[in-house]
Design an enzyme around this catalytic site. Structure first.
Site, mmCIF file in Angstrom:
data_model
loop_
_atom_site.group_PDB
_atom_site.id
_atom_site.type_symbol
_atom_site.label_atom_id
_atom_site.label_comp_id
_atom_site.label_asym_id
_atom_site.label_seq_id
_atom_site.Cartn_x
_atom_site.Cartn_y
_atom_site.Cartn_z
ATOM 1 N N ASP A 1 -3.494 17.717 -7.671
ATOM 2 C CA ASP A 1 -3.785 18.839 -6.783
ATOM 3 C C ASP A 1 -2.730 19.940 -6.798
ATOM 4 O O ASP A 1 -2.490 20.598 -5.793
ATOM 5 C CB ASP A 1 -3.971 18.341 -5.343
ATOM 6 C CG ASP A 1 -4.620 19.409 -4.451
ATOM 7 O OD1 ASP A 1 -5.530 20.113 -4.939
ATOM 8 O OD2 ASP A 1 -4.204 19.531 -3.287
ATOM 9 N N HIS B 1 5.866 11.959 2.268
ATOM 10 C CA HIS B 1 6.530 10.654 2.301
ATOM 11 C C HIS B 1 7.846 10.690 1.532
ATOM 12 O O HIS B 1 8.887 10.253 2.016
ATOM 13 C CB HIS B 1 5.582 9.609 1.705
ATOM 14 C CG HIS B 1 6.051 8.198 1.770
ATOM 15 N ND1 HIS B 1 6.886 7.641 0.831
ATOM 16 C CD2 HIS B 1 5.777 7.204 2.663
ATOM 17 C CE1 HIS B 1 7.119 6.374 1.128
ATOM 18 N NE2 HIS B 1 6.450 6.075 2.235
ATOM 19 N N ASN C 1 4.656 -3.662 3.847
ATOM 20 C CA ASN C 1 4.255 -3.659 5.247
ATOM 21 C C ASN C 1 3.131 -4.654 5.518
ATOM 22 O O ASN C 1 2.280 -4.432 6.369
ATOM 23 C CB ASN C 1 3.796 -2.253 5.658
ATOM 24 C CG ASN C 1 4.902 -1.225 5.545
ATOM 25 O OD1 ASN C 1 6.074 -1.567 5.519
ATOM 26 N ND2 ASN C 1 4.525 0.040 5.465
ATOM 27 N N SER D 1 9.169 1.465 3.870
ATOM 28 C CA SER D 1 9.471 2.686 3.116
ATOM 29 C C SER D 1 10.635 3.435 3.729
ATOM 30 O O SER D 1 11.384 4.130 3.029
ATOM 31 C CB SER D 1 8.251 3.609 3.083
ATOM 32 O OG SER D 1 7.271 3.139 2.196
#
Length: 776
Positions: free
Chosen positions: A289, A322, A428, A509
């Protein structure tokens, strides 16, 4: 509470009490009584923190203080950052843990029970007896801050509820010491995926240079940076630009002013344009993108998308980034007055984009990113083979999945053989199921803890996990319980314009870059350290017990100094119970034994505490402290002539004793000591009684248990000072609310005598420490 033991008989003690009362003094009023009394004992220590008390009513008819909370307390809650939770990825049910529960399993032989699995355990006659046996055994070993909430005799198991989750590991360790306990485990529950929560702005703040940076949002980071001992580490080094760390993630924003200066210009984008995302608004976009056909030298993240609740199409996220968040934790520029700060104030970060706008990427693309980060040849698509001009010493991989991919592993092996230290998020998944690349032996896998220092319920664990670090825990209920770092607003919403923002996030993370950042500090101090050296430094000098969540919690100061913290000496301190004067302070020996000798006749209180690095300063908040007979109402030791008096006791992190909301229920607070408290009701103060020994200046100051007051699990306080009759002398609210310091400090010149301190808070359940000291 047991009374102190004395060698004098009851009649003599009664005469002594009358004589002392008549003289109106604690000591030797006439000079004719010998000065050869002695007080001795053994001090034991515990690292257990107290639990927040349950709500308690003030006794009817009690004399209460009248200080009203200063006006800022009425509005502080509205000033706390808050935002709507926006999941980074579509929510998925995952196993987790009940944050406040421990499950304790007993060995059958310890209870005189039949073997586990036998029908005899569940008989109508035997079950009540076993339940009673479990409760009796457990009641004898459950430490303060925990309560038995359930017993299951058929499986010889009990549930223990922990009111304060910062004590989970300490309480579990205490339970495990009983040889009858077979196991102490967490209690599973369902947990959602990681969330981001935002706060806007990049404002400036003035301040004196110290090892705590002047960045205005630093107080929101104080819980996670404080947990890993960064303020003391920053006194040694704040990083070097010569240390290169690569972040392989979903890209970067070079136009975020808080991190630009620490980014290198040789980043790369390995996201393949072949993957497409179906948009909920219609149409499709590529996972890349960014208008390019494939890999290119621009690692900028152009947008962020997440699956909607149906999991069938993507919608744009208002904010994301992130990789930007991860990079900010490693090395957002520090002490520049802008926004927040990184573990390193100065460092070189190479951004490598390997995950696209949908929050995913292929193992192949990630492998190329790892190779490039390590200075090895990588597939650059139409650009052919690409290679960075140098090798990063550290690669951070805050990504992972369940698949053991040979391509990904091959890249990891290559990078490791090239001498790169590789850090990855453990996952996680709330389970021990392996997550890759964290599960590869060449990688240091990082689990996550919350603001309480204990494992976050979402964090993966198991044999592959090497260490733990702050990752946040929104389960506590506040956005501020996450890790704050840099992010980007992609879609203007809620008055937040497109551009740089800061956000809280939770996840392994967020834990991994804390470890990568500390490793970078080590290289800043000692550039010659190899990857194996970094691993051993981090794990060997971590703190806390080795668990399924790793060797311990990463500790920056310990790792830099190759110590397990400063030296600690235990001291005993003798106070006059009448005037509050300090009479003697003596060191305890290695066993905790101490003795006060040549003690004049009088009535005394015995306290104990630890110093650090031979500074001989006792009663400093955060250090061990306590009193014989209990902190709130210490046991008095009466000395009359020759004789020995026993005063053995245990100290830890000193907890208030509820209810202490009135003068009649006030806890005693020694000058040179402190207490930890929890606000039960914002309309009701916690009350402490203080004996001022001599005319002079005295200070009463609050602080947080973990972070700064008003932040994360902490409190915003107001403090009132009262005379012996309970009449208000003066009151203060915040030290510096403009810079998010919601602690209180009251300094006043006082005559000798009895005074009271009232502590108010803005948040029910908010935690504070109150210290009383001579001087300012």
């Amino acid at each position: 509470m047991a009374a102190p033991r004395h060698t004098l008989n009851t009649a003599v003690l009664g005469w002594l009490a009358l004589a002392l009362a008549a003289c109106g003094t604690e000591g030797n009023p006439t000079g004719w009584i010998p000065r050869d009394g002695a007080i001795s004992g053994v001090i034991t220590t515990t690292g257990a923190l107290p639990a927040p008390p349950a709500a308690l009513r003030v006794a009817a008819g009690a004399t209460s203080l009248s200080l009203r909370a200063p006006s800022p307390l009425a509005t502080i809650a509205r000033r706390r950052p808050a935002a709507v939770a926006r999941p980074r990825r579509a929510a998925r049910s995952r196993p987790g843990f009940a944050a406040q529960d421990l499950i304790v399993a007993f060995r059958p032989t310890a209870l005189g029970a039949p073997p586990l699995g036998s029908a005899a355990l569940a008989t109508a006659a035997g079950a009540p007896l076993l339940a009673r046996a479990i409760r009796t055994r457990l009641a004898a070993i459950v430490p303060a801050g925990a309560a038995i909430t359930g017993v299951s005799p058929a499986i010889l198991t009990a549930r223990v509820r922990i009111a304060d989750t910062t004590q989970r590991e300490a309480i579990a360790a205490a339970l495990r010491r009983d040889p009858g306990v077979a196991a102490v485990t967490r209690n599973h529950l369902i947990w959602l995926d990681k969330e981001f929560r935002a706060v806007t702005g990049s404002s400036r703040a003035s301040g004196i240079l110290s090892r705590r940076p002047n960045d205005e949002l630093y107080p929101f980071q104080s819980w996670n940076y404080g947990l890993i001992d960064l303020p003391r580490a920053w006194a040694i080094t704040t990083g070097q630009a010569s240390v290169l760390v690569a972040v392989v993630d979903d890209g970067i924003r070079r136009d975020h002013p808080a991190i630009t200066a620490n980014l290198t210009s040789d980043g790369f984008d390995f996201v393949n344009a072949a993957d497409s995302l179906k948009l909920c608004a219609g149409g499709k976009i590529t996972n890349q993108d960014d208008g390019d056909a494939g890999p290119d030298p621009d690692p900028t993240i152009p947008a962020s998308f997440s699956l909607d609740s149906t999991g069938t199409c993507y919608k744009p996220d208002d904010f994301g980034g992130h990789g930007l968040h991860v990079a900010g934790t490693i090395g957002e520029v520090g002490n520049d007055g802008i926004g927040a700060t990184g573990v390193n104030w100065t460092v070189s970060i190479r951004p490598v984009r390997a995950l696209g706008v949908g929050g995913f990427g292929s193992d192949y693309d990630i492998a190329q990113g790892i190779l490039y980060a390590a200075g090895l040849p990588a597939d650059g698509g139409a650009l052919g083979t690409v290679r960075a001009g140098s090798a990063a010493k550290i690669i951070n991989l805050s990504l992972g999945g369940p698949d053991n991919d040979s391509t990904l592993h091959a890249a990891i092996v290559m990078a490791a053989n090239a001498g790169v230290f590789i850090v990855a998020a453990a996952g996680n998944g709330s389970s021990s199921a392996p997550s890759y690349p964290a599960a590869y032996p060449e990688v240091l896998a990082v689990a996550a803890v919350g603001p309480d220092g204990f494992p976050a319920p979402y964090s993966s664990f198991g044999a592959d996990v090497a260490i733990r670090a702050p990752g946040g825990n929104f389960a506590f209920g506040d956005a501020t319980d996450g890790v704050l770092s840099t992010m980007w607003e992609f879609v203007a919403s809620g008055g937040i314009p497109v551009g740089p923002v800061y956000a809280w996030a939770e996840g392994t993370s967020m834990a991994a870059p804390h470890v990568s950042g500390v490793a970078a500090l080590l290289l800043a101090q000692t550039p010659s350290l190899a990857a194996s050296d970094l691993r051993s430094r981090l794990t060997n000098y971590s703190v806390g017990p080795a668990t399924a969540y790793g060797a311990g919690l990463v500790n920056a100061y310990n790792s830099l100094t190759q110590t397990h913290g400063p030296s600690i000496q235990l001291y005993a301190r003798l106070y006059s119970a009448v005037t509050g004067d300090t009479v003697q302070t003596v060191p305890a020996d290695a066993s905790g034994a101490f003795a006060f000798r040549d003690v004049e006749d009088g009535i005394y209180l015995v306290y104990a505490g630890t110093d650090e690095a031979a500074d001989q300063r006792l009663g400093i908040p955060g250090r061990l402290w306590g009193a014989f007979g209990g902190l709130a109402a210490p046991g008095r030791v009466t000395v009359f002539g020759a004789g020995a008096h026993a005063a053995s006791f245990s100290i830890g992190f000193p907890a208030e004793v509820e209810p202490n909301h009135t003068i009649s229920g006030a806890n005693l607070l020694a000058i040179g000591g402190y207490a930890q408290g929890v606000i039960v009701d914002t309309l009701t103060p916690d009350v402490y009684r203080v004996l001022i020994p001599a005319a002079g200046s005295y200070t009463f100051q609050t602080s947080g248990w973990v972070a700064d007051c008003g932040i994360a699990l902490e409190e915003a306080t107001a403090v009132g000072l009262y005379d012996g009759n309970g009449s208000l002398i003066t009151g203060v609210d915040f030290i510096d609310s403009a810079h998010l310091n919601y602690c209180s400090r009251l300094t006043r010149t006082l005559a000798s005598g009895t005074y009271y301190i009232g502590v108010y808070g803005a948040f029910n359940g908010g935690r504070y420490r109150l210290q009383a000291r001579a001087g300012s």
